[in-house]
Design an enzyme around this catalytic site. Structure first.
Site, PDB file in Angstrom:
ATOM      1  N   GLU A 194      -0.297   2.425  -1.092  1.00 30.03           N
ATOM      2  CA  GLU A 194      -1.526   2.302  -0.305  1.00 30.03           C
ATOM      3  C   GLU A 194      -2.644   3.253  -0.731  1.00 30.03           C
ATOM      4  OE1 GLU A 194       1.293   5.113   1.720  1.00 30.03           O
ATOM      5  OE2 GLU A 194       1.493   3.166   0.795  1.00 30.03           O
ATOM      6  N   ASP A 230      -1.193  11.685   9.670  1.00 29.40           N
ATOM      7  CA  ASP A 230      -1.579  10.330   9.291  1.00 29.40           C
ATOM      8  C   ASP A 230      -2.392   9.752  10.445  1.00 29.40           C
ATOM      9  OD1 ASP A 230      -1.578   7.496   8.774  1.00 29.40           O
ATOM     10  OD2 ASP A 230       0.213   7.747   7.547  1.00 29.40           O
ATOM     11  N   HIS A 236       1.984  11.269  -2.505  1.00 34.14           N
ATOM     12  CA  HIS A 236       2.129  11.823  -1.163  1.00 34.14           C
ATOM     13  C   HIS A 236       3.504  11.506  -0.591  1.00 34.14           C
ATOM     14  CE1 HIS A 236       0.504   7.762  -0.573  1.00 34.14           C
ATOM     15  NE2 HIS A 236       1.015   7.763   0.653  1.00 34.14           N
ATOM     16  N   HIS A 284       5.559  11.097   3.153  1.00 37.96           N
ATOM     17  CA  HIS A 284       5.466  10.906   4.600  1.00 37.96           C
ATOM     18  C   HIS A 284       6.596  11.677   5.275  1.00 37.96           C
ATOM     19  CE1 HIS A 284       2.758   7.290   4.446  1.00 37.96           C
ATOM     20  NE2 HIS A 284       3.313   7.172   3.256  1.00 37.96           N
TER      21      HIS A 284
END
Length: 129
Positions: A88, A29, A93, A95
């Protein structure tokens, strides 16, 4: 219009790749909450994690499970946290975040790391795969 993650998959936007298969991609990220914060995505662009078909969803989690131990070895931490927010970027996805405290999961606290720091972190994580 393709998501930013699809543009990364297509090579239109650079990323610090950790690992890649035909179906999944893991990369750092660029606005991490902790050093080593990694995003794991399916290459198929699907907006919402729970809209993935069972095979793609299970494969995504299995792929994330292979990445987490390498992050844990590369970045001193108590454990790897897993978060799914999904607001976002309109591309499913996960994290993977090195945790030493609950504050490391605070998405409003972003680190500012240089491209060199990100590249070094990615290399260190890859060395443990």
């Amino acid at each position: 219009m393709p998501s930013i993650f699809t543009r990364i998959i297509n090579g239109e936007i650079p990323a610090h790749t950790i690992a890649e298969t035909d179906d999944y991609l893991a990369f750092l990220d660029v606005f991490p909450t902790a050093v080593g914060h990694t995003l794991v995505i399916p290459k198929q662009e699907v907006d919402y994690l729970f809209a993935l078909d069972d095979e793609l969803y299970t494969g995504l989690m299995q792929f994330a499970k292979t990445i987490a131990p390498a992050i844990e070895k590369a970045v001193p931490c108590k454990r790897i946290g897993v978060a799914v927010v999904g607001l976002e970027v309109p591309h499913a996805h996960v994290h993977l975040i090195p945790l030493n405290s609950m504050a490391d999961m605070n998405f409003s606290n972003k680190l500012k790391l240089s491209q060199e720091e990100l590249a070094a972190t990615a290399e260190k994580i890859r060395s443990f795969l």
